[in-house]
Write an enzyme that holds these catalytic residues in place. Structure first.
Site, PDB file in Angstrom:
ATOM      1  N   GLU A   1       5.273  -2.636  13.116  1.00  0.00           N
ATOM      2  CA  GLU A   1       4.000  -2.670  12.391  1.00  0.00           C
ATOM      3  C   GLU A   1       2.798  -2.807  13.325  1.00  0.00           C
ATOM      4  OE1 GLU A   1       3.743  -1.667   9.590  1.00  0.00           O
ATOM      5  OE2 GLU A   1       5.704  -1.945   8.660  1.00  0.00           O
TER       6      GLU A   1
ATOM      7  N   HIS B   1      -0.582   6.129   8.919  1.00  0.00           N
ATOM      8  CA  HIS B   1       0.264   4.985   9.275  1.00  0.00           C
ATOM      9  C   HIS B   1       1.717   5.228   8.868  1.00  0.00           C
ATOM     10  CE1 HIS B   1       0.997   0.594   9.902  1.00  0.00           C
ATOM     11  NE2 HIS B   1       1.914   0.810   8.975  1.00  0.00           N
ATOM     12  N   GLU B   2       1.934   5.636   7.626  1.00  0.00           N
ATOM     13  CA  GLU B   2       3.311   5.806   7.157  1.00  0.00           C
ATOM     14  C   GLU B   2       3.989   6.982   7.861  1.00  0.00           C
ATOM     15  OE1 GLU B   2       4.278   3.310   5.653  1.00  0.00           O
ATOM     16  OE2 GLU B   2       2.313   2.560   5.071  1.00  0.00           O
TER      17      GLU B   2
ATOM     18  N   ASN C   1       9.691   5.046   3.951  1.00  0.00           N
ATOM     19  CA  ASN C   1      11.072   5.501   3.806  1.00  0.00           C
ATOM     20  C   ASN C   1      11.261   6.892   4.407  1.00  0.00           C
ATOM     21  OD1 ASN C   1      11.192   3.332   1.600  1.00  0.00           O
ATOM     22  ND2 ASN C   1       9.803   4.843   0.748  1.00  0.00           N
TER      23      ASN C   1
ATOM     24  N   GLY D   1       0.828  -1.194   0.000  1.00  0.00           N
ATOM     25  CA  GLY D   1       0.000   0.000   0.000  1.00  0.00           C
ATOM     26  C   GLY D   1       0.861   1.242   0.000  1.00  0.00           C
TER      27      GLY D   1
END
Length: 861
Positions: A318, A295-296, A263, A259
């Protein structure tokens, strides 16, 4: 295969042989021949005179040690082994790669002409020779050289230099001051439209925000930008965590296995998780984008600043970050709806994984291909384990633990134990028994027995923990069980008990525990596992009357939804057990469903969830051998009965309720219930042609798809016409067409499989694109049990045929869509044989990828 891939074990972990503090990378980009020069200093940790570096599909073109050519080395398929080395030295490695030939979408590859990287978990080894493991942390300086037709040359960190070169080329140099493992490296180069904004941090720093999208898609980027700013603000307010670089970039690409990827400072996203406007995206898409952007971003601290020591610890970042994005969505929206979403994911997917051949703890003990452990167990069950800690410690205690975790481990690669220890030490709580959750697989069962003593006004609750035979942990777990007691009028009974936390949470630590509640003047109705306080299966002999009472009066929307789910499940199981009788909705359940519309909750989206029954996967989890035909028929019968019962109130609501098409919570909720109403009305024989046509012509994608879904599910005579019109209108937009492919996959008629095969030739379908494959074939295998589990095995063959093609093209994607075949032992003998035959066929194909080998081998053995 002539030689089986070898597993790696958690118990065999060894620290890296060398330390690397900094790495300089230079990329001279070319589709056929990109040259990568890596220069870094290595310091041996234990008098090592040789080094083994990871590398796959690389052409070594130069090797220097301390500036001099070095010839004492060996290159294998996966390693560069260099001998006769000093304890400290500078290594310079030149490699050559061909991004346009890289269809695995790992390492450096081309996505519709743009250069893109994906390095988690082990993709950096496809870029250059290095320690491709998460416990080697270094600062990165990256110079990217590209043709002027690629105006944007991006990498991690802050831009420190740029300029023009000869031959129409230019360069940009980036420096990331924060140490990171190689899996967090990113590079993107291409021509994009750019959306720019900024965010002022709580300390007063201005951070530049940039979102890069394909040309022509700029109008679909603002929602992702707003989601990013909300995420940054929320993380400061809830967790006191501030962003640390001068710039934060998101790039949306079409070809991406995942998804999105966190980075450092340069998130690479699947375009499906960024692009949205109301003409092309549903309300659900908006929610998912906000959640994934959050989330990222939240990974910046829980994953980047503190990362995993090894890949067995994946849930460290995670599970924790899924918990954080769930809390973000709950704080910004409806806590009940977000909890229902999370529980549905657990029951539909994770419980099945726990019961299948790929069952594993949230911290796996062994692995062949790490990509196979990006699972609902590691992510979603991992988040539930974090949530249990939050339940036990409370918000204040949990935040104390988070603060200590960052104080101890910022800039380090650590383990799950380090996180739990921080929680325990910060609060003085003994979590030693709780750590068993990290080693346990299988879904624990809680068997509950109750007894009421009218003379003594005492109510006893006995709870027994039961674990599956194959579960490696047979010892009792530390489990928080949230409860509520309701009196005969539906009022909440206050609980005063020394072993009850926060007035609602009892802690299980023994195999069998009994809790006695005094001064209870009448036999109460017990609400168990309120808010799904632990990822367990509940076994309690609820009567229909008790469940109806909970559905009417429980304090939380979640508990009422849960009671209705159990009522639906009861009805279906009774019918499956004795199909000689006609399916008849119970009078008590009928009365509850009708009462829901007499006393509508403020949030109509909750009401839409109340009248949505469990899906096939959730229901099938309750059977040792899945009764496919009977279960499919029971689902259809129950939906039909609900539709007939509620026809009048649904029709009135549908016709009398309007929404403006906005993204307000009120309008989103109205659309949710109107679309659920149309879905049911389409099953009744009611004349819904005008409604279907009107919604299908809407400029709002939620309404448009709601009409198509209703027509396709009911096999309405308008279905084909509406689907054809949608194709003509949207075949210029591949992400929108993914929704159309997914609907094609749900058709119940026997022509479904032939239709899917014909769609392989559709101009919008591309087997090399993971989104297209997941939309069409993935949706078919997951959500169309009637056709996937056909007795002739055509559904199994369809999936296996495609996996054969994807084995070399994109092993990750092949491995992800094979899941429905793996649990073949749960089906009848004939279907078992057909599914097993396809797995055996796949096991014998030439050059079977490690990704597929691991799953097939576990299923067959």
């Amino acid at each position: 295969m002539t030689q089986k891939p070898q597993a790696k074990f958690l118990k065999d972990y060894q620290p890296p042989s060398h330390q690397v503090d900094h790495i300089d990378l230079n990329f001279d980009l070319s589709p056929k021949k990109t040259v990568v020069t890596a220069k870094y200093q290595l310091t041996a940790n234990d008098h090592q005179t040789s080094v083994e570096l990871d590398g796959v599909d690389l052409k070594l073109i130069s090797l220097k040690v301390n500036g001099q050519a070095h010839n004492e080395y060996e290159v294998t398929d996966t390693k560069l082994i260099i001998a006769n080395l000093p304890s400290k030295f500078e290594l310079e490695v030149g490699t050559e790669i061909a991004p346009e030939l890289n269809t695995s979408l790992e390492g450096l590859y081309l996505s519709d002409g743009a250069y893109c990287t994906q390095c988690e978990a082990e993709g950096f080894r496809k870029i250059t020779y290095f320690f491709d493991r998460p416990d080697v942390l270094a600062t990165y300086a990256v110079t990217v050289i590209g043709d002027s037709s690629f105006p944007y040359l991006l990498s991690n960190g802050n831009k420190v230099d740029e300029g023009t070169l000869e031959n129409g080329k230019h360069f940009v140099k980036w420096e990331d001051p924060f140490k990171k493992p190689s899996y967090l490296f990113a590079l993107v180069a291409g021509e994009f439209d750019l959306l720019v904004d900024s965010f002022k941090t709580k300390s007063g720093r201005d951070v530049k925000l940039q979102i890069f999208v394909d040309k022509g898609n700029l109008s679909k980027a603002p929602h992702a930008m707003e989601s990013l700013k909300k995420s940054m603000k929320w993380d400061e307010e809830r967790f006191d965590l501030e962003y640390d670089l001068d710039i934060y970039m998101i790039v949306a690409v079409d070809f991406f296995n995942m998804g999105a990827m966190e980075n450092k400072g340069l998130n690479v996203f699947n375009s499906a998780c960024v692009l949205a406007n109301q003409e092309t995206a549903t309300d659900r898409d908006y929610h998912v984008i906000e959640s994934i952007v959050g989330h990222e971003y939240f990974h910046n601290w829980t994953g980047n600043r503190v990362t995993c020591r090894d890949w067995f610890q994946l849930s460290l970042k995670e599970g924790l970050t899924v918990f954080r994005d769930q809390e973000f969505s709950s704080d910004l929206g409806s806590r009940a709806l977000n909890r229902i979403d999370a529980v549905n994911a657990m029951r539909t997917h994770q419980f099945a994984e726990d019961a299948g051949p790929m069952a594993h703890p949230i911290r796996p003990e062994k692995v062949i291909e790490m990509n196979n452990f990006y699972t609902v167990t590691v992510y979603n069950k991992g988040a539930e384990v974090i949530r249990m800690m939050h339940t036990l410690l409370g918000e204040s205690g949990f935040q104390q633990g988070m603060k200590l975790y960052f104080e101890r481990h910022d800039g380090q690669a650590v383990t799950c134990d380090d996180f739990v220890n921080s929680m325990a030490d910060a609060t003085g709580t003994d979590l030693s028994q709780f750590k068993l959750w990290y080693s346990q697989f299988g879904t624990p069962k809680l068997k509950v027995r109750t007894q009421y003593n009218e003379n003594q006004c005492q109510y006893q609750v006995e709870i027994e923990q039961v674990h599956a035979e194959q579960d490696p942990i047979q010892s009792p777990l530390h489990i928080p069980v949230a409860i509520e007691l309701l009196d005969g009028e539906g009022g909440k009974i206050d609980i005063e008990h020394p072993e009850v936390r926060q007035g609602r949470v009892i802690e299980l630590k023994e195999e069998i525990q009994t809790f006695t509640f005094s001064d209870i003047s009448e036999e109460p109705t017990l609400v168990l596992l309120e808010d799904f306080s632990a990822p367990c299966i509940l076994e309690y002999d609820y009567s229909t009357t008790q469940l109806c009472h909970i559905a009417m009066f429980a304090t939380s929307d979640y508990a009422r939804w849960e009671a209705l789910q159990q009522l639906y499940t009861q009805q279906i199981r009774e019918y499956v057990a004795d199909q000689k009788h006609e399916f008849v909705l119970s009078q008590e359940l009928s009365a509850v469903l009708l009462s829901l519309f007499d006393n509508k909750p403020k949030d109509l989206a909750i009401l839409a969830e109340y009248i949505t029954i469990p899906n096939f996967d959730t229901l099938s989890a309750g059977y040792a051998q899945v009764p496919v035909e009977a279960l499919c028929k029971a689902i259809d019968e129950l939906e039909s009965q609900i539709a007939q019962l509620l026809q009048g109130v649904l029709k009135a609501f549908y016709n009398e309720t309007q929404e403006s098409g906005s993204l307000s919570a009120t309008d989103v909720a109205v659309r949710a219930l109107k679309n659920r109403s149309l879905y049911y009305l389409s099953l009744t024989g009611e004349d819904v042609m005008a409604s279907l046509n009107a919604q299908a012509s809407s400029a709002n994608m939620t309404n448009k798809l709601g009409a198509l879904r209703s027509a396709v599910n009911a096999e309405h005579r308008l279905a084909d016409e509406l689907m054809d019109n949608f194709d003509k209108q949207w075949n210029h937009d591949l992400l929108v067409m993914d929704k159309w492919f997914a609907l094609q996959a749900t058709k119940k008629a026997d022509a479904c499989i032939d239709n899917i095969l014909s769609l392989y030739e559709h101009p919008c379908f591309d087997k090399s694109n993971p989104n297209r494959v997941r939309a069409l074939v993935g949706t078919f295998a997951r959500t169309n049990p009637k056709q996937f589990h056909r007795e002739d095995g055509a559904g199994y063959k369809l999936l296996a045929d495609l996996i054969c093609e994807l084995n070399q093209l994109n092993p990750q994607n092949a491995s992800r869509i094979i899941t429905p075949l793996l649990s073949f032992k749960r089906f009848d003998e004939k279907r078992q044989g057909l599914m097993k035959a396809q797995l055996e066929r796949l096991s014998s194909i030439e050059n079977l990828s490690d990704d597929l080998f691991e799953k097939i081998d576990k299923a067959l053995n």
